[in-house]
Write a protein that holds these residues in place. Sequence first.
Motif, short mmCIF file in Angstrom:
data_model
loop_
_atom_site.label_atom_id
_atom_site.label_comp_id
_atom_site.label_asym_id
_atom_site.label_seq_id
_atom_site.Cartn_x
_atom_site.Cartn_y
_atom_site.Cartn_z
N MET A 75 -56.49 -12.46 -24.31
CA MET A 75 -55.40 -11.99 -23.47
C MET A 75 -55.27 -12.91 -22.25
N GLU A 76 -54.07 -13.39 -22.00
CA GLU A 76 -53.84 -14.34 -20.92
C GLU A 76 -52.96 -13.73 -19.84
N LEU A 77 -53.16 -14.21 -18.61
CA LEU A 77 -52.35 -13.72 -17.50
C LEU A 77 -50.87 -14.00 -17.73
N GLN A 78 -50.57 -15.15 -18.32
CA GLN A 78 -49.16 -15.49 -18.54
C GLN A 78 -48.50 -14.50 -19.48
N GLN A 79 -49.23 -14.02 -20.47
CA GLN A 79 -48.69 -13.02 -21.37
C GLN A 79 -48.35 -11.75 -20.60
N MET A 80 -49.21 -11.37 -19.67
CA MET A 80 -48.95 -10.18 -18.86
C MET A 80 -47.71 -10.38 -17.99
N ARG A 81 -47.55 -11.59 -17.45
CA ARG A 81 -46.36 -11.87 -16.65
C ARG A 81 -45.10 -11.71 -17.50
N TYR A 82 -45.17 -12.16 -18.74
CA TYR A 82 -44.01 -12.06 -19.62
C TYR A 82 -43.69 -10.59 -19.92
N VAL A 83 -44.72 -9.80 -20.19
CA VAL A 83 -44.49 -8.38 -20.47
C VAL A 83 -43.85 -7.69 -19.27
N ILE A 84 -44.36 -7.96 -18.08
CA ILE A 84 -43.80 -7.34 -16.87
C ILE A 84 -42.36 -7.77 -16.67
N ALA A 85 -42.06 -9.04 -16.90
CA ALA A 85 -40.70 -9.54 -16.73
C ALA A 85 -39.74 -8.85 -17.69
N VAL A 86 -40.14 -8.68 -18.95
CA VAL A 86 -39.28 -8.00 -19.92
C VAL A 86 -39.10 -6.55 -19.53
N ALA A 87 -40.18 -5.89 -19.10
CA ALA A 87 -40.10 -4.49 -18.72
C ALA A 87 -39.16 -4.29 -17.53
N GLU A 88 -39.16 -5.23 -16.60
CA GLU A 88 -38.34 -5.09 -15.39
C GLU A 88 -36.89 -5.47 -15.62
N THR A 89 -36.64 -6.35 -16.58
CA THR A 89 -35.25 -6.79 -16.83
C THR A 89 -34.63 -6.12 -18.04
N ASN A 90 -35.48 -5.48 -18.88
CA ASN A 90 -35.00 -4.87 -20.14
C ASN A 90 -34.30 -5.89 -21.02
N SER A 91 -34.77 -7.13 -20.95
CA SER A 91 -34.14 -8.19 -21.72
C SER A 91 -35.11 -9.35 -21.89
N PHE A 92 -35.25 -9.83 -23.13
CA PHE A 92 -36.07 -11.01 -23.36
C PHE A 92 -35.38 -12.25 -22.79
N THR A 93 -34.06 -12.28 -22.86
CA THR A 93 -33.31 -13.44 -22.35
C THR A 93 -33.46 -13.56 -20.85
N ARG A 94 -33.22 -12.46 -20.13
CA ARG A 94 -33.33 -12.51 -18.66
C ARG A 94 -34.78 -12.73 -18.22
N ALA A 95 -35.71 -12.16 -18.97
CA ALA A 95 -37.12 -12.37 -18.64
C ALA A 95 -37.51 -13.83 -18.78
N ALA A 96 -37.02 -14.48 -19.83
CA ALA A 96 -37.31 -15.90 -20.03
C ALA A 96 -36.71 -16.74 -18.90
N GLU A 97 -35.51 -16.37 -18.47
CA GLU A 97 -34.87 -17.09 -17.36
C GLU A 97 -35.69 -16.92 -16.08
N ARG A 98 -36.16 -15.70 -15.84
CA ARG A 98 -36.97 -15.46 -14.65
C ARG A 98 -38.27 -16.25 -14.69
N CYS A 99 -38.88 -16.32 -15.85
CA CYS A 99 -40.18 -17.00 -15.99
C CYS A 99 -40.05 -18.50 -16.23
N LEU A 100 -38.80 -18.98 -16.29
CA LEU A 100 -38.54 -20.42 -16.46
C LEU A 100 -39.14 -20.97 -17.75
N VAL A 101 -38.98 -20.20 -18.84
CA VAL A 101 -39.41 -20.66 -20.16
C VAL A 101 -38.29 -20.39 -21.15
#
Length: 297
Positions: free
Chosen positions: A1-27
């Motif tokens: 389990m990696e910290l970056q994976q947790m960041r991605y999960v939190i970003a998706v949970a907060e944006t309700n979108s994989f697309t917006r989460a990816a934009e926020r995380c710059l990936v």
Amino acid sequence: MELQQMRYVIAVAETNSFTRAAERCLVVQSALSHQIARLERELGAKLFERTSRRVRLTPAGVAFLPAARQCLDAAERAVAEVAAAVGEVRGRLTVGLIPTVAAVDLASVLRDFRQRYPEVRIDLRVGASEELVEQLKQGVVEVAFLGLPTTARLEGVNARELARDRLVAVVAPDHPLAAKQTVSLRRLSSEVFVDLPAKTAGRIQSDQAFTAAGLTRDVAFEVTTAYLISRLVEKGLAVAMLPSAYAPQLTGVTTVDVTDAPARVEYVIWSRFDRTPAANAFLALLDIYASHAGSQE
């Protein structure tokens, strides 16, 4: 389990979108989705329900999210502590405040803080006093500026009284009371009011004053910010009561002294335990220390 994976999960949970989460995380989205899928396989449970219309947490995702946030907070705290050990202050500082802070020029304090500690990221959260007290106890905010009735007592936090103030009446410029030098609560009780939501600290101080005087009033509008209060007053929809020290920031309205006005106390509060280096630096800038004899616990 990696910290970056947790960041991605939190970003998706907060944006309700994989697309917006990816934009926020710059990936790219495919990389984010791949990492979350890896994590789900490791955990043996799906964290998100995905449909063509929306993304939402599964029960497993709901259970995972608080722990993920705690892990990231701990990682950031570890980096900040190491930096502090070698004489640097960095990391994140979360400050809570009510909309009507007047005892401290917070913008100037933050300017000085940023000049001294440019590596600290600052998160400002505006809310009601009672909400901020609970957020501080939960570790969501580290320092908070409050306004409370004189009858209130803070428990479970360190606190410093900053100032005491009286409320003034706020009316439209063409309101009959605008030409008065003073007004009583009894006269104000005949007016329609706009105020903060019931049971909030900012509302209680006025409710207590009217009740103590044996008066009732009509609060027809409830809003959550002083800005909206002043705008409704400006349009002649209602009158209000706000702290006199905050009143000079208002535009488009007139203030009138209240002879039997309720009072409020402004405080700064901070955690009794486990403060970050950034929080300690901020308190030091305010000349406040947890061990100060004047603090409340």
